[in-house]
Design an enzyme around this catalytic site. Structure first.
Site, short mmCIF file in Angstrom:
data_model
loop_
_atom_site.label_atom_id
_atom_site.label_comp_id
_atom_site.label_asym_id
_atom_site.label_seq_id
_atom_site.Cartn_x
_atom_site.Cartn_y
_atom_site.Cartn_z
N ASP A 102 0.81 -1.23 0.00
CA ASP A 102 0.00 0.00 0.00
C ASP A 102 0.84 1.27 0.00
OD1 ASP A 102 0.89 -0.11 2.58
OD2 ASP A 102 -1.08 -0.22 3.51
N ASP A 103 2.18 1.12 -0.04
CA ASP A 103 3.03 2.30 -0.24
C ASP A 103 3.63 2.28 -1.65
OD1 ASP A 103 4.69 0.18 0.33
OD2 ASP A 103 5.73 1.14 2.01
N ASP A 194 7.49 -12.37 0.97
CA ASP A 194 8.06 -12.26 -0.38
C ASP A 194 9.21 -13.25 -0.59
OD1 ASP A 194 9.67 -10.80 1.37
OD2 ASP A 194 9.79 -9.02 0.11
N HIS A 218 11.02 1.19 -1.73
CA HIS A 218 11.75 2.23 -1.00
C HIS A 218 13.07 1.71 -0.43
CE1 HIS A 218 10.20 0.56 2.74
NE2 HIS A 218 8.96 0.69 2.27
N1 UDP Z 1 1.31 -4.33 6.74
C1 UDP Z 1 0.29 -5.08 7.27
N2 UDP Z 1 0.14 -5.13 8.63
C2 UDP Z 1 0.98 -4.44 9.45
C3 UDP Z 1 2.02 -3.69 8.90
C4 UDP Z 1 2.16 -3.66 7.52
O1 UDP Z 1 -0.48 -5.69 6.54
O2 UDP Z 1 0.81 -4.51 10.65
C5 UDP Z 1 1.45 -4.27 5.28
C6 UDP Z 1 1.47 -2.85 4.77
O3 UDP Z 1 0.16 -2.40 4.57
C7 UDP Z 1 2.29 -2.97 3.49
C8 UDP Z 1 3.24 -4.12 3.80
O4 UDP Z 1 2.67 -4.84 4.89
O5 UDP Z 1 1.48 -3.29 2.38
C9 UDP Z 1 4.63 -3.65 4.16
O6 UDP Z 1 4.54 -2.78 5.27
P1 UDP Z 1 5.46 -1.50 5.47
O7 UDP Z 1 5.53 -0.73 4.19
O8 UDP Z 1 4.93 -0.76 6.66
O9 UDP Z 1 6.84 -2.11 5.88
P2 UDP Z 1 8.18 -2.42 5.09
O10 UDP Z 1 8.21 -3.91 4.96
O11 UDP Z 1 8.11 -1.74 3.75
O12 UDP Z 1 9.24 -1.87 5.94
MN MN Z 2 6.98 -0.29 2.79
#
Ligand code: UDP
Ligand code: MN
Length: 278
Positions: A102-103, A194, A218
């Site tokens: 969702d980002d 993933d 990111h």
């Molecule tokens: N996400 C989720 N539950 C959570 C935290 C994150 O489903 O409690 C989802 C979030 O919506 C996004 C993905 O997991 O689609 C990755 O989360 P985030 O971008 O916060 O973390 P990253 O892995 O990029 O650091």
């Molecule tokens: Mn993220």
């Protein structure tokens, strides 16, 4: 070999776009997507979340799926959502499964033109790794003595950049991944969703990841993406604004109004949109 008939047939309607989200982000990340790229793929995009929100259900014409997975960032719960995304794709009958976070901002027309280069009747795992060498894991063999460990190296596409899987490949994953079995594999190797996807495809199904550099997470420096190439990219991402801001460099709205830069990006790509300045 190139199969012309398959190429000509792929349209947006052949793609199942799934977005993993959570109630934690329903007031921050989700509204940006709903305002921008979702408008270009309303019938093809589905959100996988952990709550019921009637307003969002209306805004998406019923495309919010409550996975009943927990609302946490723990491996098990993220794997739970990915598992539900995959099962919904199987039920959808579509030719391509494309997952995003969702980002992510999805450049919808570009996603379609890139998938047109691949035949969904062949096995394709398309995405972009965020590491420069394959992941090496050790698998224990406990069944028969002597207890040995064999190493296995594999690539995986970063979930936060998005990835696509052809229907043919998704079918081969059925025995190990469908009906929630994806979660068991995740728990077995104790790695994120993933990575588990990469493990299932490269190790269990024996199909390699194809690098598609137009997916972006990111984990890359977003500001290094040149503006002239935005139209060619499939996905974009951001982090911040609370900590380490990592956003694309695009002219447009004030950063206080558009801290993620996705509204500006959308207007750069699609200037005719209602909310874009003219
Ligand atoms: N996400 C989720 N539950 C959570 C935290 C994150 O489903 O409690 C989802 C979030 O919506 C996004 C993905 O997991 O689609 C990755 O989360 P985030 O971008 O916060 O973390 P990253 O892995 O990029 O650091
Ligand atoms: Mn993220």
């Amino acid at each position: 070999t190139i199969d012309d008939s398959a190429i000509r047939n792929i349209t947006l309607d052949d793609i199942f776009i799934s977005v993993k989200t959570s109630k934690h982000y329903q007031d921050t990340r989700l509204p940006i997507i709903l305002k921008t790229w979702f408008q270009l793929a309303k019938d093809q995009t589905w959100f996988f979340t952990d709550t019921d929100n009637p307003q969002h259900q209306r805004q998406t014409n019923g495309h919010m799926v409550n996975t009943n997975c927990s609302d946490s960032h723990q491996r098990k719960h993220l794997c739970c959502k990915t598992s539900v995304e995959y099962d919904h794709f199987l039920d959808s009958g579509k030719k391509w499964f494309c997952h995003f976070d969702d980002d992510n901002y999805v450049n919808v027309p570009r996603l379609v033109t890139i998938l047109q280069k691949y035949n969904h009747q062949q096995d394709w795992y398309l995405g972009r790794p965020s590491v420069n060498k394959p992941l090496k894991i050790y698998v224990k063999h406990t069944e028969k003595p002597p207890k040995t460990r064999t190493s296995f190296s594999f690539w995986f596409a970063t979930g936060g950049a998005g990835f696509c899987i052809s229907r043919s490949l998704a079918f081969k994953m059925l025995p190990v991944a469908s009906g929630g079995r994806f979660i068991s594999v995740c728990e077995g190797i104790r790695l994120p969703d993933d990575v588990t996807m990469g493990f299932i495809i490269e190790h269990l199904v024996k199909n390699n990841l194809t690098l598609v550099p137009e997916f972006h997470s990111h984990l890359e420096q977003m500001k290094l993406l040149p503006l002239e190439t935005f139209r060619d990219q499939i996905s974009f991402s951001y982090s911040g604004p609370k900590e380490n801001v990592n956003v694309i460099n695009v002219p447009g709205f004030d950063t206080r109004y558009d801290p993620t830069r996705f509204l500006s990006l959308h207007c750069f790509l699609f200037p005719h949109f209602k909310f874009c300045p003219r």
